[in-house]
Design an enzyme around this catalytic site. Structure first.
Site, PDB file in Angstrom:
ATOM      1  N   GLN B  93      82.239   0.574   4.697  1.00 28.20           N
ATOM      2  CA  GLN B  93      83.481   0.244   3.994  1.00 28.20           C
ATOM      3  C   GLN B  93      83.447   0.707   2.540  1.00 28.20           C
ATOM      4  O   GLN B  93      84.388   0.492   1.795  1.00 28.20           O
ATOM      5  CB  GLN B  93      83.729  -1.270   4.059  1.00 28.20           C
ATOM      6  CG  GLN B  93      83.957  -1.790   5.472  1.00 28.20           C
ATOM      7  CD  GLN B  93      84.043  -3.303   5.553  1.00 28.20           C
ATOM      8  OE1 GLN B  93      83.923  -4.008   4.555  1.00 28.20           O
ATOM      9  NE2 GLN B  93      84.266  -3.822   6.755  1.00 28.20           N
ATOM     10  N   HIS B 155      82.229  -5.103   2.656  1.00 22.70           N
ATOM     11  CA  HIS B 155      82.759  -6.167   1.795  1.00 22.70           C
ATOM     12  C   HIS B 155      82.540  -5.885   0.308  1.00 22.70           C
ATOM     13  O   HIS B 155      81.766  -6.570  -0.363  1.00 22.70           O
ATOM     14  CB  HIS B 155      82.157  -7.527   2.183  1.00 22.70           C
ATOM     15  CG  HIS B 155      82.648  -8.011   3.514  1.00 22.70           C
ATOM     16  ND1 HIS B 155      82.668  -9.320   3.864  1.00 22.70           N
ATOM     17  CD2 HIS B 155      83.163  -7.346   4.583  1.00 22.70           C
ATOM     18  CE1 HIS B 155      83.156  -9.444   5.090  1.00 22.70           C
ATOM     19  NE2 HIS B 155      83.448  -8.248   5.538  1.00 22.70           N
ATOM     20  N   GLU B 248      93.501 -14.730   4.490  1.00 22.03           N
ATOM     21  CA  GLU B 248      94.175 -15.640   3.573  1.00 22.03           C
ATOM     22  C   GLU B 248      94.982 -14.917   2.506  1.00 22.03           C
ATOM     23  O   GLU B 248      94.619 -13.831   2.067  1.00 22.03           O
ATOM     24  CB  GLU B 248      93.139 -16.509   2.825  1.00 22.03           C
ATOM     25  CG  GLU B 248      92.332 -17.419   3.717  1.00 22.03           C
ATOM     26  CD  GLU B 248      91.363 -18.290   2.922  1.00 22.03           C
ATOM     27  OE1 GLU B 248      91.267 -18.114   1.680  1.00 22.03           O
ATOM     28  OE2 GLU B 248      90.720 -19.163   3.548  1.00 22.03           O
ATOM     29  N   TYR B 258      88.165 -20.786  -4.204  1.00 17.76           N
ATOM     30  CA  TYR B 258      89.045 -20.576  -3.047  1.00 17.76           C
ATOM     31  C   TYR B 258      88.334 -20.786  -1.710  1.00 17.76           C
ATOM     32  O   TYR B 258      88.858 -20.444  -0.663  1.00 17.76           O
ATOM     33  CB  TYR B 258      89.767 -19.225  -3.183  1.00 17.76           C
ATOM     34  CG  TYR B 258      90.767 -19.375  -4.315  1.00 17.76           C
ATOM     35  CD1 TYR B 258      92.046 -19.849  -4.070  1.00 17.76           C
ATOM     36  CD2 TYR B 258      90.368 -19.201  -5.639  1.00 17.76           C
ATOM     37  CE1 TYR B 258      92.932 -20.095  -5.105  1.00 17.76           C
ATOM     38  CE2 TYR B 258      91.236 -19.450  -6.678  1.00 17.76           C
ATOM     39  CZ  TYR B 258      92.521 -19.901  -6.402  1.00 17.76           C
ATOM     40  OH  TYR B 258      93.387 -20.178  -7.431  1.00 17.76           O
ATOM     41  N   TYR B 269      82.188 -13.636  13.816  1.00 18.38           N
ATOM     42  CA  TYR B 269      82.487 -12.652  14.856  1.00 18.38           C
ATOM     43  C   TYR B 269      81.804 -13.023  16.165  1.00 18.38           C
ATOM     44  O   TYR B 269      82.267 -12.688  17.245  1.00 18.38           O
ATOM     45  CB  TYR B 269      82.081 -11.248  14.395  1.00 18.38           C
ATOM     46  CG  TYR B 269      82.944 -10.759  13.254  1.00 18.38           C
ATOM     47  CD1 TYR B 269      84.271 -10.407  13.474  1.00 18.38           C
ATOM     48  CD2 TYR B 269      82.456 -10.670  11.966  1.00 18.38           C
ATOM     49  CE1 TYR B 269      85.083  -9.973  12.436  1.00 18.38           C
ATOM     50  CE2 TYR B 269      83.252 -10.234  10.926  1.00 18.38           C
ATOM     51  CZ  TYR B 269      84.564  -9.889  11.158  1.00 18.38           C
ATOM     52  OH  TYR B 269      85.365  -9.469  10.137  1.00 18.38           O
TER      53      TYR B 269
END
Lengths: 378, 378
Positions: B93, B155, B248, B258, B269
């Protein structure tokens, strides 16, 4: 019709002066200029898997074939699957190709599909009839299959055109390994094939000798995947993939020979010469040649569109060049006066181009996700 | 600020009744309805490779980042490469993420980029300054790097927002294997980071205790890749990827927690429970949850657009659902009153959504070829 020309005879003729210089044929070695006409490209629907062809239904929806063997009905920007699609050989260049509505579609739902059938070891281009009932195909009936079967998974042709007399004109490829078959009227490879809606050889096809297939209409094609008729002049144009270079646009006449592999501007992928001839007596020169190859796909003649500037022009999708090409034709339709790149920033393999009932140019992108696009004035 | 909450303490609290029921938080277990507002999607440019973010330049052109580490300048429907882009870690990513113009861009060419730097063994999210000179970046200067380095290639967060006070708000991901770091103010992972344009911790950041990084602005995020400010209310919204479920949207306030991974609606997963808490005292509930996950990407607040019907609404790209989501917000911006699918036929991974200077919504598709799209009224 030049039924069979052996490689020996080709070689015997080489150097005799019969290999005519290129006349009446444009050639594009460099990228043509971009069109200056401001256009806008709209996404009609996306999320398709390598769409190949489309048909405009009377209710405003679209049928879109996908190469892997599925079909979608596009309405309101969304694509729903169509059930009952006949199985195809989805290997290599094989798959589901064209979709054309029958003249009585509005009342019967009848349509025609072209596809690759069989296995990699034994396959061929096939014409199929079916009836669309809602989102389902019924009464799927094979009408014609290229016989004998060829091996390998490339060069199927597969473009289909309904002619004003109600007959169907279908393109077949040379199968790559069988390129000399394109010169043999006894072989279904490398031809245009003209059939009735029942799949029989169409009356009036050119007499091609005792050994010839009665369905053959033209011969000497390599892998024709663009086919369009000018509704005003009635001229029929065909585009075909060359090998390395030598992509062609041809203006078709019944019974004529378009030269592959005797006459070509292309060379083999290995760099080897395919033929010493770029032209050949008795064979028709192309109207246009693309060297290097653009990989021409769908073909359309611009008549009555949103673009009066382009009236009568020929449009070709370009798979490798990822854009649309505009060819301005001479009044007799036999010469290309100029070429332009339309939407050169599109950056997607263009598989098909059509004039829609709304006068826009409609495109399909040969991608996953692939799109139905609409080209309008900016 | 809840600086550190150990898994032991989480488990000790489970079942005590402190896990509050979900309040003031909408949830979408089923697909929301499609928007009835007729829209048109135009292709501005194509042929991009997984575009990630875009910036509107004063001259009407665009800068578009591509995940693999290249940048394009889009003008007149065509994309030209920008030279001098700093090297990135283009693994998993990781890659080149956001591009944001400095307030003085028109005179200085200054801009900010976010990217993943390092190797799979040791990497982190980085903020870089550069100066655009024609089609070339000059004076590339790293401003801030998430330290210590993490391992793995997922991430990174990477979304960047210029705030009206001239500071920069940057999102970081939890690095996946280090999710508890999102609760530690001493770690740069799973945070929003507020910096000056020189890359220093911004004055006025919430005091987070002696061990806290002074650049931390909010904490408890998983992988936030959407960040948008409502120019009217000043509210800042962040979207983040949940694990399996539990995506979210959060309404940010300085110094708040949060919840990730203490409170989540998602599961691992593997199907394993991540936390017994869906809510947790002292942690802020999301404004909206997507279960199943839509994979939210770019985020925009609709103000002054071509769509008065959508004034003040929040728009999120959906990578997995391949469409745009519209969230209608309550007057206080803290509740979602309704959700719609916009352009559900798009069928392409939507990576970013922005309000353009022309009032259209601009989208990027995370595909190859990827596109810049413009959403306008039909």
């Amino acid at each position: 019709m030049n039924l069979s020309l052996s490689r020996r005879r080709m070689l015997a003729l080489a150097g005799t002066g019969l290999a005519a210089p290129l006349l009446g044929c444009s050639r594009a070695d460099r990228k043509p200029p971009a069109s200056s006409l401001p256009v806008r490209i709209e996404v009609v629907a996306g999320g398709l898997a390598r769409p190949w062809s489309l048909a405009f239904l009377p209710d405003g929806s679209l049928l879109v074939t996908e190469k892997s063997g599925s079909m979608k009905r596009v309405a309101g920007g969304k694509a729903r699957p169509v059930a009952g699609v006949p199985s195809v050989m989805a290997e290599g260049q094989g798959g589901l190709f064209d979709v054309v509505l029958a003249p009585d579609f509005a009342t019967t739902g009848r349509l025609f599909l072209t596809l690759a059938q069989g296995s990699v070891a034994a396959n061929g281009t096939r014409l199929v009839a079916a009836r669309l009932d809602g989102d389902r195909l019924r009464d799927v009936t094979p009408l014609w299959t290229a016989t004998p079967a060829k091996r390998g998974a490339v060069h199927f042709g597969g473009r289909l055109l309904l002619l004003p007399d109600g007959t169907l004109l279908l393109t077949t490829g040379d199968g790559f390994d069988f390129r000399e078959e394109a010169q043999r009227a006894s072989s279904p490879l490398g031809k245009t094939i003209r059939l009735t809606q029942a799949g029989e050889p169409a009356p009036g096809n050119p007499a091609a000798g005792p050994e010839a297939l009665p369905e053959v209409w033209t011969l000497g094609h390599r892998n024709p995947q663009g086919l369009a008729r000018d509704p005003l002049s009635g001229r029929i144009y065909l585009s075909e993939h060359g090998p390395r270079g030598g992509d062609e646009v041809n203006l078709l006449s019944a019974g004529e020979n378009y030269g592959w592999p005797v006459a070509t501007r292309g060379m083999d992928y290995s760099g080897a010469t395919i033929s010493p001839f770029r032209s050949y007596p008795g064979m028709i020169d192309p109207v246009h040649v693309w060297t290097p190859s653009i990989a021409p796909s769908g073909l359309a003649v611009c008549r009555g569109t949103l673009f009066p500037e382009w009236e009568g022009d020929l449009f070709s999708g370009a798979l490798v060049d990822r854009e649309l090409r505009r060819l301005r034709l001479s009044a007799d339709g036999a010469r290309v006066l100029g070429e332009e790149r339309v939407a050169p920033g599109l950056g997607a393999r263009v598989r098909d181009v059509r004039v829609g009932p709304d006068g826009a140019l409609w495109l399909l992108t040969d991608e996953t996700p692939g799109q139905v696009l609409r080209l309008v004035r900016a």
